[in-house]
Motif scaffolding. Sequence first.
Motif, short mmCIF file in Angstrom:
data_model
loop_
_atom_site.label_atom_id
_atom_site.label_comp_id
_atom_site.label_asym_id
_atom_site.label_seq_id
_atom_site.Cartn_x
_atom_site.Cartn_y
_atom_site.Cartn_z
N ARG A 1 0.79 -1.29 -0.05
CA ARG A 1 0.03 -0.03 -0.06
C ARG A 1 0.92 1.21 0.04
N SER A 2 0.22 2.10 -0.60
CA SER A 2 1.24 3.65 -0.68
C SER A 2 1.38 4.13 0.82
N ARG A 3 0.71 3.72 1.70
CA ARG A 3 0.85 4.42 3.23
C ARG A 3 1.99 3.52 3.78
N ASP A 4 2.46 2.59 3.40
CA ASP A 4 3.38 1.63 3.83
C ASP A 4 4.55 2.00 3.64
N ARG A 5 4.97 3.27 4.35
CA ARG A 5 6.24 3.85 3.97
C ARG A 5 7.46 3.14 4.46
N GLU A 6 7.46 2.62 5.51
CA GLU A 6 8.76 1.73 5.87
C GLU A 6 8.99 0.62 4.95
N VAL A 7 8.12 -0.27 4.26
CA VAL A 7 8.22 -1.11 3.55
C VAL A 7 8.78 -0.61 2.24
N GLN A 8 8.37 0.45 1.81
CA GLN A 8 8.51 1.16 0.54
C GLN A 8 10.25 1.64 0.78
N GLN A 9 10.45 2.06 1.93
CA GLN A 9 11.75 2.54 2.11
C GLN A 9 12.86 1.29 1.97
N THR A 10 12.31 0.16 2.68
CA THR A 10 13.22 -1.08 2.67
C THR A 10 13.43 -1.54 1.22
N LEU A 11 12.27 -1.50 0.47
CA LEU A 11 12.26 -1.99 -0.94
C LEU A 11 13.29 -1.07 -1.84
N SER A 12 13.01 0.31 -1.32
CA SER A 12 14.10 1.14 -2.39
C SER A 12 15.56 0.92 -2.02
N SER A 13 16.03 0.36 -1.01
CA SER A 13 17.16 0.05 -0.73
C SER A 13 18.00 -1.15 -1.58
N PHE A 14 16.84 -1.87 -2.33
CA PHE A 14 17.55 -3.23 -3.09
C PHE A 14 17.49 -2.34 -4.42
N SER A 15 18.66 -2.92 -5.17
CA SER A 15 18.61 -2.39 -6.66
C SER A 15 18.05 -3.25 -7.59
#
Length: 95
Positions: A81-95
């Motif tokens: 979900r767009s409101r799951d910021r922590e998950v999005q930040q973690t995924l953005s650390s993967f290339s």
Amino acid sequence: MTRMPPAFLPPHSRLFAHEIGEARFPMNDPGSAPHLMITPTGARVSRIYVCGALTEIHRPSAGGGYVRVADPTGVLVLFIRSRDREVQQTLSSFS
């Protein structure tokens, strides 16, 4: 009459992708918690621990997105979900 406490559920359960794909999601009242999944073996699960190979990350510009995780028994597609910021930040650390 004394009310019995709800049945104990572990904080998370380890399941294979095939088990999750075959699970049932019984209807819960909108205000009730936890939301349960019933596995083919009859286990009642409220949270899962996902482990496998991260095969795809899809992040649309509007937020949200999905990931694909594969294990030897199958593939899971997990929506973020767009409101799951922590998950999005973690995924953005993967290339």
